[in-house]
Scaffold this active site. Structure first.
Site, PDB file in Angstrom:
ATOM      1  N   PRO A  58      13.712  37.503 -51.310  1.00 33.09           N
ATOM      2  CA  PRO A  58      14.517  37.765 -52.512  1.00 33.09           C
ATOM      3  C   PRO A  58      15.941  37.244 -52.325  1.00 33.09           C
ATOM      4  CG  PRO A  58      14.127  39.791 -51.278  1.00 33.09           C
ATOM      5  CD  PRO A  58      13.271  38.738 -50.654  1.00 33.09           C
TER       6      PRO A  58
ATOM      7  N   GLN B  24      11.104  42.072 -57.538  1.00 31.69           N
ATOM      8  CA  GLN B  24      11.864  43.070 -56.779  1.00 31.69           C
ATOM      9  C   GLN B  24      12.748  43.867 -57.733  1.00 31.69           C
ATOM     10  OE1 GLN B  24      15.589  42.606 -54.437  1.00 31.69           O
ATOM     11  NE2 GLN B  24      14.245  42.750 -52.659  1.00 31.69           N
TER      12      GLN B  24
ATOM     13  N   ALA C  55      16.920  49.258 -49.708  1.00 31.72           N
ATOM     14  CA  ALA C  55      17.692  48.862 -48.530  1.00 31.72           C
ATOM     15  C   ALA C  55      19.152  48.596 -48.865  1.00 31.72           C
ATOM     16  CB  ALA C  55      17.059  47.598 -47.929  1.00 31.72           C
ATOM     17  N   HIS C  56      19.926  48.256 -47.832  1.00 32.54           N
ATOM     18  CA  HIS C  56      21.233  47.606 -47.935  1.00 32.54           C
ATOM     19  C   HIS C  56      22.326  48.401 -48.637  1.00 32.54           C
ATOM     20  CE1 HIS C  56      18.893  43.537 -47.613  1.00 32.54           C
ATOM     21  NE2 HIS C  56      18.773  44.306 -46.543  1.00 32.54           N
TER      22      HIS C  56
ATOM     23  N   TYR D 260      22.127  50.173 -51.507  1.00 30.06           N
ATOM     24  CA  TYR D 260      22.031  50.268 -52.954  1.00 30.06           C
ATOM     25  C   TYR D 260      21.503  51.658 -53.343  1.00 30.06           C
ATOM     26  CZ  TYR D 260      22.930  45.314 -52.469  1.00 30.06           C
ATOM     27  OH  TYR D 260      23.498  44.113 -52.122  1.00 30.06           O
TER      28      TYR D 260
ATOM     29  N   ARG E 110      11.169  47.538 -49.500  1.00 28.21           N
ATOM     30  CA  ARG E 110      12.178  46.966 -48.598  1.00 28.21           C
ATOM     31  C   ARG E 110      13.114  48.094 -48.162  1.00 28.21           C
ATOM     32  NH1 ARG E 110      16.297  41.712 -49.088  1.00 28.21           N
ATOM     33  NH2 ARG E 110      15.422  40.832 -47.204  1.00 28.21           N
TER      34      ARG E 110
END
Length: 350
Positions: free
Chosen positions: A26, A104, A178-179, A181, A228
Protein backbone atom coordinates in the site's frame (compact mmCIF):
# COMPACT_ATOMS: atom_id res chain seq x y z
CA UNK A 1 15.88 -15.45 -12.67
CA UNK A 2 16.76 -18.87 -11.31
CA UNK A 3 17.29 -17.65 -7.77
CA UNK A 4 13.81 -16.05 -7.73
CA UNK A 5 12.01 -19.30 -8.51
CA UNK A 6 9.93 -19.47 -5.32
CA UNK A 7 9.07 -15.77 -5.26
CA UNK A 8 7.95 -15.83 -8.89
CA UNK A 9 5.94 -19.08 -8.74
CA UNK A 10 2.11 -19.14 -8.50
CA UNK A 11 0.55 -19.67 -5.08
CA UNK A 12 -2.94 -20.09 -3.63
CA UNK A 13 -3.66 -17.96 -0.56
CA UNK A 14 -7.08 -18.92 0.78
CA UNK A 15 -9.48 -17.77 -1.96
CA UNK A 16 -6.82 -15.95 -3.99
CA UNK A 17 -5.01 -17.73 -6.82
CA UNK A 18 -1.97 -15.50 -7.22
CA UNK A 19 0.40 -15.50 -10.19
CA UNK A 20 3.37 -15.16 -7.85
CA UNK A 21 4.25 -14.20 -4.29
CA UNK A 22 5.05 -10.56 -5.12
CA UNK A 23 2.82 -7.96 -3.51
CA UNK A 24 2.49 -4.30 -4.38
CA UNK A 25 2.54 -2.70 -0.93
CA UNK A 26 0.00 0.00 0.00
CA UNK A 27 1.43 3.34 -1.14
CA UNK A 28 -0.11 6.71 -0.31
CA UNK A 29 0.16 8.70 -3.53
CA UNK A 30 -2.50 11.42 -3.12
CA UNK A 31 -3.80 11.45 -6.70
CA UNK A 32 -7.51 10.92 -5.96
CA UNK A 33 -9.96 13.78 -6.48
CA UNK A 34 -9.55 15.89 -3.35
CA UNK A 35 -13.04 17.29 -3.73
CA UNK A 36 -15.01 14.05 -3.63
CA UNK A 37 -12.50 11.26 -2.90
CA UNK A 38 -13.09 9.41 -6.16
CA UNK A 39 -10.42 7.37 -7.93
CA UNK A 40 -9.21 9.09 -11.10
CA UNK A 41 -8.43 7.77 -14.58
CA UNK A 42 -4.77 8.38 -13.74
CA UNK A 43 -5.11 5.93 -10.84
CA UNK A 44 -6.84 3.37 -13.06
CA UNK A 45 -3.87 3.41 -15.43
CA UNK A 46 -1.39 3.30 -12.53
CA UNK A 47 -2.85 0.11 -11.04
CA UNK A 48 -3.47 -1.45 -14.45
CA UNK A 49 0.21 -1.15 -15.40
CA UNK A 50 1.27 -3.18 -12.34
CA UNK A 51 -1.42 -5.79 -13.01
CA UNK A 52 -0.38 -6.04 -16.65
CA UNK A 53 3.21 -6.55 -15.52
CA UNK A 54 2.06 -9.61 -13.57
CA UNK A 55 2.22 -8.72 -9.87
CA UNK A 56 0.62 -11.39 -7.69
CA UNK A 57 -1.34 -9.18 -5.30
CA UNK A 58 -2.03 -5.44 -5.21
CA UNK A 59 -2.88 -3.78 -1.89
CA UNK A 60 -4.29 -0.35 -2.66
CA UNK A 61 -3.23 2.91 -1.12
CA UNK A 62 -5.14 3.67 2.09
CA UNK A 63 -8.83 4.32 1.41
CA UNK A 64 -10.94 6.28 3.90
CA UNK A 65 -14.11 4.69 5.35
CA UNK A 66 -15.39 8.21 6.17
CA UNK A 67 -14.42 11.83 5.68
CA UNK A 68 -13.16 11.88 9.29
CA UNK A 69 -10.49 9.36 8.29
CA UNK A 70 -8.80 11.70 5.81
CA UNK A 71 -5.26 12.67 6.76
CA UNK A 72 -4.05 14.72 3.79
CA UNK A 73 -4.95 15.85 0.30
CA UNK A 74 -5.98 13.54 -2.53
CA UNK A 75 -7.00 10.50 -0.47
CA UNK A 76 -9.69 8.23 -1.96
CA UNK A 77 -12.75 7.01 -0.10
CA UNK A 78 -15.21 4.12 -0.10
CA UNK A 79 -18.14 5.77 1.66
CA UNK A 80 -20.14 7.19 -1.27
CA UNK A 81 -21.73 5.65 -4.35
CA UNK A 82 -19.54 7.83 -6.56
CA UNK A 83 -16.38 6.61 -4.87
CA UNK A 84 -17.49 3.00 -5.12
CA UNK A 85 -18.25 3.36 -8.83
CA UNK A 86 -14.88 5.00 -9.46
CA UNK A 87 -13.05 2.04 -7.92
CA UNK A 88 -14.92 -0.37 -10.22
CA UNK A 89 -12.80 1.00 -13.08
CA UNK A 90 -9.66 0.10 -11.13
CA UNK A 91 -10.72 -3.43 -10.21
CA UNK A 92 -11.98 -4.12 -13.74
CA UNK A 93 -8.65 -2.98 -15.18
CA UNK A 94 -6.70 -5.19 -12.77
CA UNK A 95 -8.92 -8.22 -13.33
CA UNK A 96 -8.69 -7.79 -17.12
CA UNK A 97 -5.02 -8.74 -16.80
CA UNK A 98 -5.60 -11.61 -14.36
CA UNK A 99 -4.57 -9.63 -11.29
CA UNK A 100 -5.82 -9.67 -7.70
CA UNK A 101 -6.46 -6.45 -5.77
CA UNK A 102 -7.59 -5.72 -2.21
CA UNK A 103 -8.67 -2.41 -0.69
CA UNK A 104 -6.83 -1.11 2.36
CA UNK A 105 -9.20 0.71 4.73
CA UNK A 106 -7.42 3.55 6.53
CA UNK A 107 -8.65 6.03 9.16
CA UNK A 108 -5.99 8.41 10.51
CA UNK A 109 -7.88 9.49 13.66
CA UNK A 110 -6.02 12.26 15.45
CA UNK A 111 -3.57 12.68 12.56
CA UNK A 112 -6.15 14.64 10.58
CA UNK A 113 -7.05 18.35 10.79
CA UNK A 114 -10.21 20.44 10.73
CA UNK A 115 -8.99 22.08 7.49
CA UNK A 116 -9.31 18.66 5.84
CA UNK A 117 -12.47 17.27 7.43
CA UNK A 118 -14.38 20.32 8.71
CA UNK A 119 -14.41 19.24 12.36
CA UNK A 120 -11.86 18.40 15.02
CA UNK A 121 -10.22 15.01 14.47
CA UNK A 122 -11.51 12.02 16.41
CA UNK A 123 -9.32 9.88 18.67
CA UNK A 124 -9.69 7.52 21.64
CA UNK A 125 -8.48 10.28 23.97
CA UNK A 126 -7.92 14.05 23.73
CA UNK A 127 -4.17 13.72 23.32
CA UNK A 128 -2.56 15.57 20.39
CA UNK A 129 0.16 14.10 18.23
CA UNK A 130 3.50 15.83 17.94
CA UNK A 131 4.50 17.26 14.59
CA UNK A 132 2.63 18.60 11.59
CA UNK A 133 -0.12 17.31 9.32
CA UNK A 134 1.22 15.72 6.13
CA UNK A 135 1.24 18.24 3.23
CA UNK A 136 -0.92 20.69 5.22
CA UNK A 137 2.11 21.56 7.38
CA UNK A 138 -0.03 22.73 10.31
CA UNK A 139 0.47 21.42 13.86
CA UNK A 140 -1.75 18.54 14.89
CA UNK A 141 -4.81 19.68 16.84
CA UNK A 142 -6.10 18.43 20.17
CA UNK A 143 -8.51 15.72 18.99
CA UNK A 144 -12.00 15.09 20.25
CA UNK A 145 -12.22 12.01 22.47
CA UNK A 146 -14.66 9.60 20.86
CA UNK A 147 -17.96 8.97 22.61
CA UNK A 148 -19.54 5.53 22.73
CA UNK A 149 -21.70 6.59 19.78
CA UNK A 150 -18.67 7.84 17.85
CA UNK A 151 -17.06 4.43 18.29
CA UNK A 152 -20.22 2.65 17.18
CA UNK A 153 -20.49 4.94 14.15
CA UNK A 154 -16.84 4.39 13.19
CA UNK A 155 -17.20 0.61 13.35
CA UNK A 156 -20.29 0.86 11.14
CA UNK A 157 -18.36 3.04 8.68
CA UNK A 158 -15.66 0.37 8.37
CA UNK A 159 -18.39 -2.20 7.74
CA UNK A 160 -20.04 -0.02 5.08
CA UNK A 161 -16.67 0.58 3.41
CA UNK A 162 -16.10 -3.19 3.30
CA UNK A 163 -19.53 -3.62 1.71
CA UNK A 164 -18.66 -0.97 -0.85
CA UNK A 165 -15.32 -2.67 -1.52
CA UNK A 166 -17.21 -5.84 -2.43
CA UNK A 167 -19.58 -3.83 -4.65
CA UNK A 168 -16.57 -2.21 -6.32
CA UNK A 169 -15.17 -5.63 -7.22
CA UNK A 170 -12.25 -5.88 -4.82
CA UNK A 171 -10.96 -9.38 -4.06
CA UNK A 172 -10.54 -8.61 -0.37
CA UNK A 173 -9.73 -5.88 2.11
CA UNK A 174 -6.94 -4.97 4.47
CA UNK A 175 -7.57 -3.24 7.78
CA UNK A 176 -4.85 -0.67 8.49
CA UNK A 177 -4.31 -1.15 12.23
CA UNK A 178 -0.70 0.08 12.19
CA UNK A 179 1.56 3.14 12.27
CA UNK A 180 -0.25 5.24 14.86
CA UNK A 181 -3.52 5.72 12.96
CA UNK A 182 -6.99 5.44 14.53
CA UNK A 183 -7.16 1.70 15.22
CA UNK A 184 -3.57 1.77 16.47
CA UNK A 185 -4.35 4.83 18.61
CA UNK A 186 -6.81 2.66 20.53
CA UNK A 187 -4.20 -0.09 20.96
CA UNK A 188 -1.34 2.19 22.08
CA UNK A 189 -1.31 2.91 25.82
CA UNK A 190 0.23 6.35 25.16
CA UNK A 191 -2.69 7.51 23.02
CA UNK A 192 -5.52 5.65 24.77
CA UNK A 193 -6.28 6.80 28.32
CA UNK A 194 -9.89 5.62 28.29
CA UNK A 195 -11.44 4.08 31.37
CA UNK A 196 -14.33 2.32 29.59
CA UNK A 197 -14.27 -1.08 27.87
CA UNK A 198 -12.15 0.34 25.02
CA UNK A 199 -9.26 1.27 27.31
CA UNK A 200 -7.29 -0.14 30.21
CA UNK A 201 -5.33 -3.33 29.60
CA UNK A 202 -4.24 -4.60 26.20
CA UNK A 203 -7.41 -6.66 25.74
CA UNK A 204 -9.53 -3.54 26.30
CA UNK A 205 -7.39 -1.47 23.96
CA UNK A 206 -7.72 -4.17 21.26
CA UNK A 207 -11.52 -4.19 21.53
CA UNK A 208 -12.01 -1.53 18.84
CA UNK A 209 -10.03 -3.58 16.32
CA UNK A 210 -11.87 -6.74 17.38
CA UNK A 211 -15.28 -5.18 16.83
CA UNK A 212 -14.23 -3.80 13.44
CA UNK A 213 -13.04 -7.26 12.35
CA UNK A 214 -16.34 -8.80 13.48
CA UNK A 215 -18.35 -6.10 11.68
CA UNK A 216 -16.37 -6.37 8.45
CA UNK A 217 -16.85 -10.15 8.41
CA UNK A 218 -20.56 -9.50 7.90
CA UNK A 219 -19.68 -8.14 4.45
CA UNK A 220 -16.77 -10.26 3.26
CA UNK A 221 -15.31 -13.70 3.98
CA UNK A 222 -12.72 -13.69 6.78
CA UNK A 223 -10.43 -15.59 4.41
CA UNK A 224 -10.23 -12.40 2.32
CA UNK A 225 -9.33 -10.03 5.17
CA UNK A 226 -5.77 -9.00 5.93
CA UNK A 227 -4.75 -7.01 9.00
CA UNK A 228 -1.75 -4.67 8.97
CA UNK A 229 -0.26 -4.03 12.41
CA UNK A 230 3.03 -2.70 13.73
CA UNK A 231 5.07 -1.65 16.70
CA UNK A 232 6.30 1.42 14.82
CA UNK A 233 4.34 4.68 14.83
CA UNK A 234 4.71 7.24 12.05
CA UNK A 235 4.28 10.16 14.47
CA UNK A 236 6.39 8.69 17.30
CA UNK A 237 9.56 7.02 15.92
CA UNK A 238 10.95 6.24 19.39
CA UNK A 239 7.93 4.17 20.49
CA UNK A 240 8.41 0.48 21.28
CA UNK A 241 6.22 -2.09 23.00
CA UNK A 242 7.35 -2.28 26.63
CA UNK A 243 6.30 -5.95 26.75
CA UNK A 244 7.07 -7.24 23.27
CA UNK A 245 6.09 -10.84 23.93
CA UNK A 246 2.93 -9.93 25.81
CA UNK A 247 1.61 -7.45 23.25
CA UNK A 248 2.40 -9.74 20.30
CA UNK A 249 0.68 -12.63 22.05
CA UNK A 250 -2.41 -10.45 22.61
CA UNK A 251 -2.57 -9.55 18.91
CA UNK A 252 -2.18 -13.14 17.77
CA UNK A 253 -4.79 -14.35 20.26
CA UNK A 254 -7.23 -11.78 18.89
CA UNK A 255 -6.55 -12.85 15.29
CA UNK A 256 -7.11 -16.49 16.15
CA UNK A 257 -10.31 -15.65 18.05
CA UNK A 258 -11.75 -13.69 15.11
CA UNK A 259 -10.63 -16.15 12.43
CA UNK A 260 -8.10 -13.88 10.73
CA UNK A 261 -5.57 -15.88 8.72
CA UNK A 262 -3.66 -13.19 6.77
CA UNK A 263 -1.30 -10.83 8.61
CA UNK A 264 0.70 -7.93 7.22
CA UNK A 265 3.19 -7.04 9.99
CA UNK A 266 4.84 -3.72 9.19
CA UNK A 267 8.36 -2.61 9.95
CA UNK A 268 10.83 -0.15 8.42
CA UNK A 269 13.42 -2.80 7.69
CA UNK A 270 12.64 -6.49 7.35
CA UNK A 271 16.12 -7.63 8.35
CA UNK A 272 16.36 -5.59 11.56
CA UNK A 273 16.56 -7.65 14.75
CA UNK A 274 13.41 -7.09 16.79
CA UNK A 275 13.62 -9.45 19.75
CA UNK A 276 16.49 -11.78 20.64
CA UNK A 277 17.98 -12.84 17.33
CA UNK A 278 14.75 -12.66 15.33
CA UNK A 279 13.25 -9.97 13.15
CA UNK A 280 9.59 -8.95 13.61
CA UNK A 281 8.24 -11.39 11.03
CA UNK A 282 10.30 -14.32 12.33
CA UNK A 283 9.03 -13.71 15.86
CA UNK A 284 5.47 -13.83 14.54
CA UNK A 285 6.12 -16.96 12.48
CA UNK A 286 7.31 -18.77 15.60
CA UNK A 287 3.74 -18.51 16.93
CA UNK A 288 1.67 -18.19 13.75
CA UNK A 289 0.77 -20.88 11.21
CA UNK A 290 -1.27 -18.57 8.98
CA UNK A 291 -0.27 -16.33 6.10
CA UNK A 292 2.38 -13.63 6.67
CA UNK A 293 3.08 -10.82 4.23
CA UNK A 294 6.67 -9.65 4.60
CA UNK A 295 7.56 -5.99 4.14
CA UNK A 296 10.27 -3.52 5.11
CA UNK A 297 12.69 -2.25 2.45
CA UNK A 298 13.00 -5.80 1.11
CA UNK A 299 15.59 -6.83 -1.44
CA UNK A 300 14.45 -9.49 -3.89
CA UNK A 301 17.14 -11.95 -2.77
CA UNK A 302 16.20 -11.45 0.90
CA UNK A 303 12.53 -11.97 0.02
CA UNK A 304 13.29 -15.15 -1.90
CA UNK A 305 15.21 -16.58 1.03
CA UNK A 306 12.51 -15.57 3.53
CA UNK A 307 9.84 -17.29 1.44
CA UNK A 308 11.99 -20.37 0.98
CA UNK A 309 12.54 -20.75 4.73
CA UNK A 310 8.82 -20.07 5.38
CA UNK A 311 9.38 -16.95 7.49
CA UNK A 312 6.89 -15.23 5.17
CA UNK A 313 4.45 -16.38 2.48
CA UNK A 314 4.26 -13.24 0.35
CA UNK A 315 6.74 -10.38 -0.13
CA UNK A 316 5.55 -6.78 -0.42
CA UNK A 317 7.53 -4.11 -2.24
CA UNK A 318 6.75 -0.40 -2.08
CA UNK A 319 9.24 2.07 -3.53
CA UNK A 320 10.53 -0.38 -6.17
CA UNK A 321 6.98 -0.60 -7.56
CA UNK A 322 6.70 3.21 -7.69
CA UNK A 323 9.89 3.48 -9.74
CA UNK A 324 9.39 0.27 -11.74
CA UNK A 325 5.87 -0.44 -13.05
CA UNK A 326 7.47 -3.49 -14.71
CA UNK A 327 9.14 -4.74 -11.53
CA UNK A 328 7.93 -8.34 -11.94
CA UNK A 329 9.29 -8.70 -15.46
CA UNK A 330 12.57 -7.08 -14.46
CA UNK A 331 12.99 -9.61 -11.67
CA UNK A 332 12.15 -12.45 -14.06
CA UNK A 333 14.67 -11.35 -16.65
CA UNK A 334 17.38 -10.01 -14.36
CA UNK A 335 17.14 -6.43 -15.61
CA UNK A 336 18.50 -3.58 -13.53
CA UNK A 337 15.87 -1.84 -11.42
CA UNK A 338 15.40 1.92 -11.59
CA UNK A 339 16.34 3.30 -8.19
CA UNK A 340 13.53 5.09 -6.38
CA UNK A 341 13.96 8.86 -6.27
CA UNK A 342 11.34 10.80 -4.28
CA UNK A 343 11.92 13.99 -6.25
CA UNK A 344 11.46 12.20 -9.56
CA UNK A 345 8.77 9.67 -8.70
CA UNK A 346 6.43 11.09 -6.05
CA UNK A 347 5.07 13.95 -8.15
CA UNK A 348 3.72 11.75 -10.96
CA UNK A 349 1.91 8.45 -11.39
CA UNK A 350 3.71 6.25 -13.91
Amino acid sequence: MKNMSTLLSPVTINEWHLRNRLVMAPLTRGFASDQDGTATEEMVAYYERRAQDGVGLIITEGINPSLAGKGTYGIPGLYTAEQTDSWKKVTNAVHKHGGTIIAQLWHVGRLSHSDLIGTLPLAPSSIPAQGRVHKLHKPYQIPQAMSAQDIKDSIQQFQTAARNAVLAGFDGIELHAAHGYLIDQFINEKTNHRTDEYGGDIQGRLRFLKEIIIAVQKEISVDRISVRFSEKKDDDPSYVWSDKAGVLNAYLSLFRETGITILHPSTDRYTRVWDGEQNFHEAIRQQWDGIIIGVGDLEATTAEQAVQNSSIDLAAFGRPFIANPDLVQKLRTGQQLIKYDANAHLTVLV
